[in-house]
Design an enzyme around this catalytic site. Structure first.
Site, PDB file in Angstrom:
ATOM      1  N   ASP A  21       0.824  -1.208   0.000  1.00 31.36           N
ATOM      2  CA  ASP A  21       0.000   0.000   0.000  1.00 31.36           C
ATOM      3  C   ASP A  21       0.864   1.266   0.000  1.00 31.36           C
ATOM      4  O   ASP A  21       1.969   1.266   0.542  1.00 31.36           O
ATOM      5  CB  ASP A  21      -0.914  -0.026   1.240  1.00 31.36           C
ATOM      6  CG  ASP A  21      -2.066   0.954   1.113  1.00 31.36           C
ATOM      7  OD1 ASP A  21      -2.322   1.432  -0.010  1.00 31.36           O
ATOM      8  OD2 ASP A  21      -2.709   1.246   2.141  1.00 31.36           O
ATOM      9  N   ASN A  69     -11.129  -2.290  -5.131  1.00 30.09           N
ATOM     10  CA  ASN A  69     -10.351  -1.416  -6.014  1.00 30.09           C
ATOM     11  C   ASN A  69     -11.038  -1.187  -7.368  1.00 30.09           C
ATOM     12  O   ASN A  69     -10.695  -0.245  -8.085  1.00 30.09           O
ATOM     13  CB  ASN A  69      -8.932  -1.961  -6.237  1.00 30.09           C
ATOM     14  CG  ASN A  69      -8.030  -1.828  -5.020  1.00 30.09           C
ATOM     15  OD1 ASN A  69      -7.140  -2.641  -4.796  1.00 30.09           O
ATOM     16  ND2 ASN A  69      -8.242  -0.794  -4.217  1.00 30.09           N
TER      17      ASN A  69
HETATM   18  C1  IPE Z   1      -5.504  -2.612  -0.134  1.00 33.41           C
HETATM   19  O1  IPE Z   1      -5.140  -1.300  -0.316  1.00 33.41           O
HETATM   20  C2  IPE Z   1      -5.516  -3.333  -1.446  1.00 33.41           C
HETATM   21  C3  IPE Z   1      -4.215  -3.526  -2.069  1.00 33.41           C
HETATM   22  C4  IPE Z   1      -3.058  -3.217  -1.552  1.00 33.41           C
HETATM   23  C5  IPE Z   1      -4.252  -4.145  -3.359  1.00 33.41           C
HETATM   24  P1  IPE Z   1      -6.227  -0.137  -0.449  1.00 33.41           P
HETATM   25  O2  IPE Z   1      -5.475   1.126  -0.589  1.00 33.41           O
HETATM   26  O3  IPE Z   1      -7.200  -0.463  -1.503  1.00 33.41           O
HETATM   27  O4  IPE Z   1      -6.953  -0.218   0.977  1.00 33.41           O
HETATM   28  P2  IPE Z   1      -7.849   0.831   1.741  1.00 33.41           P
HETATM   29  O5  IPE Z   1      -8.956   1.210   0.841  1.00 33.41           O
HETATM   30  O6  IPE Z   1      -6.991   2.007   2.058  1.00 33.41           O
HETATM   31  O7  IPE Z   1      -8.294   0.132   2.979  1.00 33.41           O
HETATM   32  C1  IPE Z   2      -1.609   0.319  -3.374  1.00 35.23           C
HETATM   33  O1  IPE Z   2      -1.394   1.683  -3.383  1.00 35.23           O
HETATM   34  C2  IPE Z   2      -1.900  -0.219  -4.753  1.00 35.23           C
HETATM   35  C3  IPE Z   2      -3.287  -0.667  -4.957  1.00 35.23           C
HETATM   36  C4  IPE Z   2      -4.231  -0.655  -4.077  1.00 35.23           C
HETATM   37  C5  IPE Z   2      -3.622  -1.160  -6.276  1.00 35.23           C
HETATM   38  P1  IPE Z   2      -2.590   2.731  -3.372  1.00 35.23           P
HETATM   39  O2  IPE Z   2      -2.965   3.038  -4.764  1.00 35.23           O
HETATM   40  O3  IPE Z   2      -3.682   2.255  -2.497  1.00 35.23           O
HETATM   41  O4  IPE Z   2      -1.869   3.993  -2.720  1.00 35.23           O
HETATM   42  P2  IPE Z   2      -2.481   4.985  -1.635  1.00 35.23           P
HETATM   43  O5  IPE Z   2      -2.992   4.166  -0.507  1.00 35.23           O
HETATM   44  O6  IPE Z   2      -3.569   5.739  -2.315  1.00 35.23           O
HETATM   45  O7  IPE Z   2      -1.329   5.842  -1.242  1.00 35.23           O
HETATM   46 MG    MG Z   3      -4.064   2.459  -0.520  1.00 41.91          MG
END
Ligand code: IPE
Ligand code: IPE
Ligand code: MG
Length: 247
Positions: A21, A69
């Protein structure tokens, strides 16, 4: 002593899972588009896969795209899917050279055709590799997985293939996407968020949880070694007392 040398190779997590993340925030901090964060994130994936191979970790599971997502802007979802196809194409040779078997968990049918095809292709090509199983959680959500599992078991009960008395943890395990994987030993989440976000709820029942502030694109082997050393200094009691473990 080098950090890597502090790792006890006899006490490695058998199954390591990572919630990767912070790609978006990494990009934002640098004044870049979120997509640039995802691109840099793929480099961190390569580094961590390499480190796990070197350490001889048997199972590595990466949360790459959740069922939730899909609710992101279409442009970002499209980019992530594109990135997935290009990474699979790019990494197939490395997977073969390092004897890594690719696996995927999640509602794979919901992925775009192109992604699905490429994924199945790499899974097939690497199916006899046995040094490490690298599992990508794609369109994965624990609640979706558990709902599907309950549906499948209910159908079997209805058709007299199994009696309700015989439903136990093994039966449930055997219906999960993770049926071929052992329980998670260590779960790492980057980016300072302290939540599970619908990842492997059943499978992490006794996992050690490790949270770090580091954003995923900045994650390196050193960070991973730190997490493993931290894990190795914990006492996993599984409900027993500390004294019992020493017996
Ligand atoms: C969790 O991250 C999913 C992945 C790392 C693929 P998110 O960024 O989607 O999670 P939330 O929404 O902050 O909980
Ligand atoms: C994790 O990084 C990747 C996926 C969930 C696909 P994020 O895209 O959630 O990055 P933040 O949490 O917005 O920084
Ligand atoms: Mg995230």
């Amino acid at each position: 002593m080098k950090l890597q040398d502090q790792i006890d190779l006899n006490k490695l997590p058998r199954h390591l899972a990572v919630i990767m993340d912070g790609n978006g925030r990494w990009a934002k901090q640098k004044g870049l588009f979120r997509t640039m964060g995802h691109e840099k994130g793929t480099k961190a994936v390569r580094e961590i896969v390499e480190a796990c191979t070197e350490l001889n970790i048997s199972y590595l599971t990466l949360y790459a795209f959740s069922t939730e997502n899909w609710n992101r802007p279409k442009m970002e979802v499209d980019l992530l899917m594109k990135l997935l196809v290009s990474s699979l194409k790019k990494e197939i040779d490395t997977l073969q050279e390092n004897n890594i078997k690719l696996n995927a968990i999640g509602n794979l049918e919901s992925l775009p055709k192109k992604v699905h095809k490429e994924l199945i292709d790499v899974i097939k090509k690497t199916e006899t590799n046995d040094r490490m199983t690298l599992t990508l959680a794609l369109s994965y959500g624990s609640r979706e997985e558990l709902t599907k599992t309950i549906k499948e078991i209910s159908h079997k009960v209805k058709n007299n293939l199994i009696s309700p008395e015989n439903i136990d943890e093994t039966v449930i395990n055997n219906h999960l996407y993770t049926r071929n994987l052992p329980d998670v030993d260590l779960l790492i989440r980057t980016s300072g968020e302290h939540r599970i976000s619908n990842f492997l709820l059943w499978q992490i029942a006794y996992a050690e949880l490790y949270f770090t502030e580091t954003l995923w694109p900045d994650y390196t082997k050193t960070h991973l070694f730190e997490a493993i050393i931290n894990y190795q200094n914990r006492e996993r009691r599984f409900g027993k007392t500390s004294e019992q473990l020493k017996e």
